[in-house]
Scaffold this motif. Structure first.
Motif, PDB file in Angstrom:
ATOM      1  N   ILE A  10     -14.782  62.158   5.704  1.00  0.00           N
ATOM      2  CA  ILE A  10     -15.974  61.403   5.316  1.00  0.00           C
ATOM      3  C   ILE A  10     -15.508  60.170   4.557  1.00  0.00           C
ATOM      4  CG2 ILE A  10     -18.113  61.397   3.969  1.00  0.00           C
ATOM      5  CD1 ILE A  10     -18.285  64.422   4.431  1.00  0.00           C
ATOM      6  N   SER A  11     -15.817  58.988   5.083  1.00  0.00           N
ATOM      7  CA  SER A  11     -15.363  57.755   4.436  1.00  0.00           C
ATOM      8  C   SER A  11     -16.539  56.844   4.126  1.00  0.00           C
ATOM      9  CB  SER A  11     -14.343  57.023   5.315  1.00  0.00           C
ATOM     10  OG  SER A  11     -14.971  56.481   6.458  1.00  0.00           O
ATOM     11  N   THR A  12     -16.313  55.951   3.157  1.00  0.00           N
ATOM     12  CA  THR A  12     -17.327  54.965   2.804  1.00  0.00           C
ATOM     13  C   THR A  12     -16.630  53.719   2.290  1.00  0.00           C
ATOM     14  OG1 THR A  12     -19.450  54.689   1.677  1.00  0.00           O
ATOM     15  CG2 THR A  12     -17.661  55.655   0.391  1.00  0.00           C
ATOM     16  N   TYR A  13     -17.368  52.605   2.248  1.00  0.00           N
ATOM     17  CA  TYR A  13     -16.790  51.315   1.890  1.00  0.00           C
ATOM     18  C   TYR A  13     -17.116  50.929   0.444  1.00  0.00           C
ATOM     19  CZ  TYR A  13     -16.358  50.929   6.955  1.00  0.00           C
ATOM     20  OH  TYR A  13     -16.046  51.156   8.269  1.00  0.00           O
ATOM     21  N   ILE A  14     -16.192  50.224  -0.197  1.00  0.00           N
ATOM     22  CA  ILE A  14     -16.384  49.845  -1.601  1.00  0.00           C
ATOM     23  C   ILE A  14     -16.312  48.329  -1.814  1.00  0.00           C
ATOM     24  CG2 ILE A  14     -15.442  52.033  -2.452  1.00  0.00           C
ATOM     25  CD1 ILE A  14     -12.842  50.418  -3.138  1.00  0.00           C
ATOM     26  N   CYS A  15     -16.364  47.538  -0.750  1.00  0.00           N
ATOM     27  CA  CYS A  15     -16.010  46.113  -0.865  1.00  0.00           C
ATOM     28  C   CYS A  15     -17.189  45.179  -1.075  1.00  0.00           C
ATOM     29  CB  CYS A  15     -15.239  45.668   0.372  1.00  0.00           C
ATOM     30  SG  CYS A  15     -16.102  46.042   1.906  1.00  0.00           S
ATOM     31  N   HIS A  16     -18.401  45.617  -0.860  1.00  0.00           N
ATOM     32  CA  HIS A  16     -19.537  44.714  -0.994  1.00  0.00           C
ATOM     33  C   HIS A  16     -20.001  44.656  -2.439  1.00  0.00           C
ATOM     34  CE1 HIS A  16     -20.761  45.274   3.519  1.00  0.00           C
ATOM     35  NE2 HIS A  16     -19.589  44.696   3.351  1.00  0.00           N
ATOM     36  N   PRO A  17     -20.481  43.489  -2.886  1.00  0.00           N
ATOM     37  CA  PRO A  17     -20.978  43.390  -4.268  1.00  0.00           C
ATOM     38  C   PRO A  17     -22.371  44.008  -4.393  1.00  0.00           C
ATOM     39  CG  PRO A  17     -21.091  41.258  -3.160  1.00  0.00           C
ATOM     40  CD  PRO A  17     -20.459  42.210  -2.197  1.00  0.00           C
ATOM     41  N   SER A  18     -23.319  43.301  -4.978  1.00  0.00           N
ATOM     42  CA  SER A  18     -24.628  43.902  -5.276  1.00  0.00           C
ATOM     43  C   SER A  18     -25.498  44.026  -4.024  1.00  0.00           C
ATOM     44  CB  SER A  18     -25.339  43.078  -6.340  1.00  0.00           C
ATOM     45  OG  SER A  18     -24.621  43.127  -7.551  1.00  0.00           O
ATOM     46  N   MET A  19     -25.184  45.020  -3.215  1.00  0.00           N
ATOM     47  CA  MET A  19     -25.947  45.307  -1.997  1.00  0.00           C
ATOM     48  C   MET A  19     -26.260  46.806  -2.003  1.00  0.00           C
ATOM     49  SD  MET A  19     -23.764  42.915   0.633  1.00  0.00           S
ATOM     50  CE  MET A  19     -24.939  43.029   1.977  1.00  0.00           C
ATOM     51  N   ALA A  20     -27.515  47.131  -2.245  1.00  0.00           N
ATOM     52  CA  ALA A  20     -27.887  48.523  -2.507  1.00  0.00           C
ATOM     53  C   ALA A  20     -27.778  49.406  -1.276  1.00  0.00           C
ATOM     54  CB  ALA A  20     -29.305  48.584  -3.070  1.00  0.00           C
ATOM     55  N   ASN A  21     -28.362  48.968  -0.153  1.00  0.00           N
ATOM     56  CA  ASN A  21     -28.357  49.819   1.027  1.00  0.00           C
ATOM     57  C   ASN A  21     -27.067  49.665   1.815  1.00  0.00           C
ATOM     58  OD1 ASN A  21     -29.310  51.667   2.937  1.00  0.00           O
ATOM     59  ND2 ASN A  21     -30.198  50.047   4.187  1.00  0.00           N
ATOM     60  N   ASN A  22     -26.733  48.415   2.164  1.00  0.00           N
ATOM     61  CA  ASN A  22     -25.525  48.177   2.945  1.00  0.00           C
ATOM     62  C   ASN A  22     -24.301  48.237   2.037  1.00  0.00           C
ATOM     63  OD1 ASN A  22     -23.534  47.440   4.669  1.00  0.00           O
ATOM     64  ND2 ASN A  22     -24.288  45.393   5.067  1.00  0.00           N
ATOM     65  N   GLU A  23     -23.980  49.424   1.622  1.00  0.00           N
ATOM     66  CA  GLU A  23     -22.763  49.801   0.926  1.00  0.00           C
ATOM     67  C   GLU A  23     -22.992  50.789  -0.185  1.00  0.00           C
ATOM     68  OE1 GLU A  23     -19.141  48.176   0.337  1.00  0.00           O
ATOM     69  OE2 GLU A  23     -19.210  48.197  -1.836  1.00  0.00           O
ATOM     70  N   LEU A  24     -23.711  50.370  -1.254  1.00  0.00           N
ATOM     71  CA  LEU A  24     -23.777  51.213  -2.446  1.00  0.00           C
ATOM     72  C   LEU A  24     -24.380  52.575  -2.135  1.00  0.00           C
ATOM     73  CD1 LEU A  24     -23.061  51.330  -5.386  1.00  0.00           C
ATOM     74  CD2 LEU A  24     -25.256  50.270  -5.943  1.00  0.00           C
TER      75      LEU A  24
END
Length: 257
Positions: free
Chosen positions: A180-194
């Motif tokens: 199970i992986s997820t991304y940590i590179c986007h700044p203040s973006m609630a849905n598309n990443e956080l």
């Protein structure tokens, strides 16, 4: 936006995590990523935080210089800040080079990004592998800019550093793994990443308290390059043990997954 209709205690906890992590300026590299991974490690103590240095070659990809930013703005000649990084870190194109000078509107327009069909939105823009600078602005605000000179400043730096990532392996009876992986590179973006970071962290926390048949591998990486680095570092074990894989992203709204 992350849905505020929270029905249980775990939901409330996840929303608090999201509020803490939302303001952090994350990118392909940088202190924001390290701060985020340290936060997750406080929740998942067995999380292993790792890194590779700038210049590391992962197949035909190369880790670039590390990018960090302190401040950025566009001011009119009266000193009024029209765009302010401290109001929203999406206002600066990721990996913008440092710059401080006065420019006319025509020159500034070449470095502005907006979305005509979404006039109230601040776009997300990056330039990881090309030396450039830019600001992201609401289109309705962009249309109000006068034909004048503007002071621009991006207080950033690019230097040899590192790309940070982390993983957590929760062992089960079998050595066969579910990834199970997820991304940590986007700044203040609630849905598309956080949303992916939060849901992945809660699943890992929940599974760590269970007796498991399969082993679970949780991976937190910056998008694309981080995943490629992780594969390079763990290729043989991934080929040997992985029986299923999931990427969690854009799971914070009411749509189907």
């Amino acid at each position: 936006m992350i849905n505020k209709k929270i029905k249980n205690n775990n939901g409330k906890i996840m929303f608090e995590w999201a509020k803490d992590l939302f303001p952090i300026c994350r990118s392909l590299t940088g202190e924001g990523n390290r701060k985020t991974l340290r936060y997750i490690k406080n929740i998942l103590p067995n999380l292993k935080i790792k890194y590779v240095k700038s210049g590391y070659k992962a197949f035909d990809w190369v880790v670039p210089l590390e990018w960090n930013i302190k401040d950025a703005y566009i001011k009119d000649l009266k000193g009024k800040k029209i765009v302010n990084f401290k109001d929203n870190n999406l206002h600066v194109m990721g990996y913008s080079i440092p710059i401080h000078k006065k420019v006319n509107l025509n020159d500034l327009q070449n470095h502005l990004f907006s979305i005509k069909s979404m006039p109230n939105a601040i776009p997300y823009k990056t330039s990881y592998y090309k030396s450039d600078w830019g600001f992201c602005i609401e289109h309705k605000k962009r249309k109000t800019l006068k034909n004048d000179f503007y002071e621009i400043k991006i207080d950033s730096n690019l230097k040899k550093g590192q790309l940070d990532y982390a993983d957590l392996i929760i062992k089960g009876k079998s050595k066969k793994e579910i990834l199970i992986s997820t991304y940590i590179c986007h700044p203040s973006m609630a849905n598309n990443e956080l949303s992916g970071i939060i849901v992945t962290t809660m699943i890992a926390k929940w599974l760590s308290e269970k007796k498991l048949f399969y082993t679970y591998r949780f991976v937190f990486v910056p998008e694309t390059l981080g995943a490629i680095v992780y594969i390079k570092k763990n290729l043989e074990v991934l080929k040997k043990r992985t029986i299923a894989g999931y990427v969690l992203s854009c799971v914070g709204d009411n749509n189907n997954y």
